[in-house]
Design an enzyme around this catalytic site. Structure first.
Site, PDB file in Angstrom:
ATOM      1  N   SER A 129       0.829  -1.188   0.000  1.00 52.72           N
ATOM      2  CA  SER A 129       0.000   0.000   0.000  1.00 52.72           C
ATOM      3  C   SER A 129       0.878   1.259   0.000  1.00 52.72           C
ATOM      4  O   SER A 129       1.727   1.419  -0.869  1.00 52.72           O
ATOM      5  CB  SER A 129      -0.968  -0.041   1.186  1.00 52.72           C
ATOM      6  OG  SER A 129      -1.972   0.922   1.063  1.00 52.72           O
ATOM      7  N   ASP A 137     -10.394  -3.261  -5.520  1.00 48.51           N
ATOM      8  CA  ASP A 137      -9.508  -2.219  -5.025  1.00 48.51           C
ATOM      9  C   ASP A 137      -9.385  -1.152  -6.107  1.00 48.51           C
ATOM     10  O   ASP A 137      -8.997  -1.466  -7.236  1.00 48.51           O
ATOM     11  CB  ASP A 137      -8.135  -2.831  -4.709  1.00 48.51           C
ATOM     12  CG  ASP A 137      -7.157  -1.853  -4.075  1.00 48.51           C
ATOM     13  OD1 ASP A 137      -7.391  -0.636  -4.131  1.00 48.51           O
ATOM     14  OD2 ASP A 137      -6.133  -2.315  -3.534  1.00 48.51           O
ATOM     15  N   HIS A 155      -8.557  -4.361  -0.413  1.00 44.39           N
ATOM     16  CA  HIS A 155      -7.395  -3.675   0.131  1.00 44.39           C
ATOM     17  C   HIS A 155      -7.342  -3.894   1.640  1.00 44.39           C
ATOM     18  O   HIS A 155      -8.343  -3.765   2.338  1.00 44.39           O
ATOM     19  CB  HIS A 155      -7.478  -2.180  -0.173  1.00 44.39           C
ATOM     20  CG  HIS A 155      -6.170  -1.476  -0.060  1.00 44.39           C
ATOM     21  ND1 HIS A 155      -5.302  -1.346  -1.122  1.00 44.39           N
ATOM     22  CD2 HIS A 155      -5.565  -0.874   0.992  1.00 44.39           C
ATOM     23  CE1 HIS A 155      -4.237  -0.679  -0.732  1.00 44.39           C
ATOM     24  NE2 HIS A 155      -4.360  -0.394   0.551  1.00 44.39           N
TER      25      HIS A 155
END
Length: 293
Positions: free
Chosen positions: A157, A235, A265
């Site tokens: 991320s 996502d 996510h």
């Protein structure tokens, strides 16, 4: 194994994960101060992690003034702050939208990396927004990388974005492991559809915190010659990530790409309990292990 440990290893469905993570994030956002929010986020993420194996050594320390957590499987030679390069370590950069996250919140991911790759993992506790800007966060990661000389950079991320930007700074080119990073300059036009746990506005809100201090780089050029990439199906970051992968391949990079069907996510925190995430994560780690030789 205690009853609580057993509960933390049983498989769950993605809808259950989403409900639990959403509930936890509501408590994070309702916190009265930043410190409380970060502690609640750490507890939430850790609640999905399995117990560490007895064979794993965990030491919190500093490298070049930056806080790190060093996770070392048994059989790996002990190292000091100045000889980490002899251990052929992995540098791991946690996610959390640049304002949350720590070596504690992402411990389960880093621990599993160390065991699967059978190498020391150095997890960087870089400075967070709003106290620090993006350039300071990447400076922390850069300082640790220069001292440790890792054989691979891995991030998820927000940490994956730091990792790919860091890779472009280095004068050596280790393999790069990226898990659902924000690439390019996120916008409503480039992002995919909203998904559980992460909407397009969530992405843009996090980006606005750091955008002014993100270096302007050639996005079409691959950040590393060898990349192992992992995304999830649901996502908004996946569409631009897949477009970047196509560009990077066209520029000559060797890329292994995996996508976890039905996952969202943040599901990496529950990789041990979500079958589709577990399989995709295992494939990602195996591809990295092959590239490391």
């Amino acid at each position: 194994m205690s009853a609580s440990d057993a509960d933390n290893t049983a498989d769950i469905g993605v809808d259950d994960f989403i409900r639990r993570f959403e509930r936890g994030m509501q408590a994070v956002t309702a916190a009265e101060d930043t410190l409380t929010a970060r502690r609640r986020y750490e507890a939430l993420c850790k609640s999905f992690a399995p117990p560490d194996p007895d064979s794993l050594s965990v030491v919190d320390s500093e490298l070049d003034g930056v806080r790190v957590r060093r996770l070392r499987p048994s059989g790996i030679n002990d190292g000091t702050a100045t000889d980490a390069r002899g251990n052929e370590c992995i540098l791991y950069i946690h996610g959390g939208g640049w304002s949350l996250g720590s070596a504690k919140s992402h411990h389960g991911i880093a621990a599993d990396l160390a065991v699967r790759l059978q190498r020391e993992v150095i997890s960087v506790d870089y400075r967070l927004a709003p106290e620090a800007d993006y350039s300071q966060a990447i400076d922390d990661c850069h300082a640790v990388a220069e001292l440790a000389r890792p054989v691979a950079l891995i991030g998820d991320s927000a940490g994956a974005r730091l990792g790919l930007d860091l890779a472009r700074r280095l004068d050596w080119q280790p393999p790069l492991g990226l898990v659902y990073p924000p690439v390019g300059t996120p916008s409503l036009e480039t992002l995919g559809a909203d998904a559980p746990l992460l909407t397009r506005e969530d992405v843009l809100a996090s980006w606005r915190q750091v955008a002014r201090s993100v270096s302007k780089l050639c996005e079409a050029r691959a950040p590393a010659p060898q990349i192992v990439a992992l995304a999830v199906e649901r996502d908004p970051l996946t569409r631009p990530f897949e477009a970047a992968i196509a560009d990077w391949r066209a520029s000559g990079a060797e890329i292994d790409y995996f996508c976890a069907a039905g996952m969202v996510h943040g599901a990496l925190h529950a990789h041990a309990r979500l079958p589709a995430m577990r399989d995709a994560w295992a494939a990602f780690c195996q591809a990295l292990k092959v590239r490391l030789g």
